[in-house]
Design an enzyme around this catalytic site. Structure first.
Site: not given
Length: 222
Positions: A27-28, A168-169, A171, A173
Site C-alpha cells: 500500500m503506497t 511490481h508488474g 497497474h 507502471y
C-alpha cells in the site's frame, strides 16, 4: 474445515515458510521523507507482524533510476541511507516474529503528483496511455541500466535479510507498460504484436533478479 480456515494454516514451500496464509498487500504510503524509511516506518510494519500477518509486503519502493517514483516521499530501495532504513524495518519485523519482502517497482510514465516533477521519464514508447504522451522511448542502454537496477535491488533485499521480494508488474507502471500494445509500440525486440514478445523486458528483469539472489531465494511477481 470452514471456507476461511485454510487462511490460518501454515504455508510451506522449499523456499518460503509462513505461519499462516494471510498476506499484507503493498500500500503506497508516501511517508518516507527524502526516500528514506525511518523509525515510524519500522514501527508501522512491526505492528502488523505483532498481530499475526503471515507475510508482509512493503509499500512500493523504487529502483535506482531517474524518475522511478511519482510522489516525493515514496521510499528508495537504493543508496546507503534508504537501505539502512530498510534494514531497520526488516529487523523490527523479524524481532516481532514476522516475515516480509519489499515490493520493488518503477512507476514508469505514470503522471506525477501535483507539484512533483521527477525528471526524465522512462517509458517503452513515450506514452503513459495510448493517447497520453509522457517522456521519451527508452533506449536499449536505458533498458539495460534499468534491468541492472532491479538486479541490484534484489541483491540488496537478500543481503538485508528480507524473506522474499515482490516485483511490481501491474497497474500501469513501467513493467506493465511494456506488456500492453497501447503503451508499447516499439519495433525492436522489446515490442511486437503478441504479449509474449512484449514481455521480454519483464522476463529480463526476472532473470537478472534471479541471478542476483541465486536459485533458492523466493521471488514474487505481481
Amino acid at each position: 474445515m470452514s471456507a476461511t480456515d485454510i487462511l490460518f494454516q501454515p504455508f510451506a514451500s522449499p523456499k518460503l515458510n509462513l505461519p499462516n496464509r494471510i498476506v499484507m498487500a503493498p500500500m503506497t504510503r508516501n511517508m518516507s521523507p527524502d526516500g528514506v524509511p525511518g523509525a515510524a516506518n519500522a514501527a508501522y510494519y512491526r505492528r502488523r507482524a505483532e498481530h499475526g500477518v503471515g507475510l508482509i509486503l512493503s509499500e512500493g519502493t523504487v529502483v535506482d533510476r531517474p524518475a522511478s517514483r511519482n510522489l516525493p516521499n515514496i521510499p528508495f530501495f537504493h543508496g546507503d541511507a534508504a537501505l539502512a532504513g530498510w534494514k531497520g524495518v526488516i529487523d523490527a519485523v523479524h524481532a516481532a516474529g514476522g516475515r516480509m519482502g519489499p515490493q520493488i517497482w518503477h512507476t514508469g510514465g505514470t503522471r506525477a503528483g501535483e507539484g512533483f516533477e521527477p525528471g526524465p521519464i522512462d517509458t517503452p514508447s513515450g506514452l503513459n496511455a495510448p493517447d497520453d504522451p509522457r517522456g521519451e522511448p527508452m533506449s536499449e542502454e536505458a533498458i539495460a541500466d534499468t534491468v541492472a537496477a532491479y538486479a541490484r535491488a534484489a541483491a540488496d533485499a537478500k543481503r538485508l535479510g528480507f524473506d522474499t521480494f515482490e516485483i511490481h508488474g501491474a497497474h500501469g507502471y513501467l513493467i506493465d507498460q511494456f506488456f500492453w500494445s497501447g503503451t508499447n509500440r516499439r519495433e525492436d525486440r522489446y515490442g511486437g504484436a503478441t504479449i509474449g514478445e512484449r514481455a521480454r523486458f519483464a522476463a529480463e528483469v526476472v532473470a537478472a533478479m534471479r541471478e542476483a539472489v541465486g536459485p533458492d531465494f523466493p521471488i514474487l511477481l505481481r
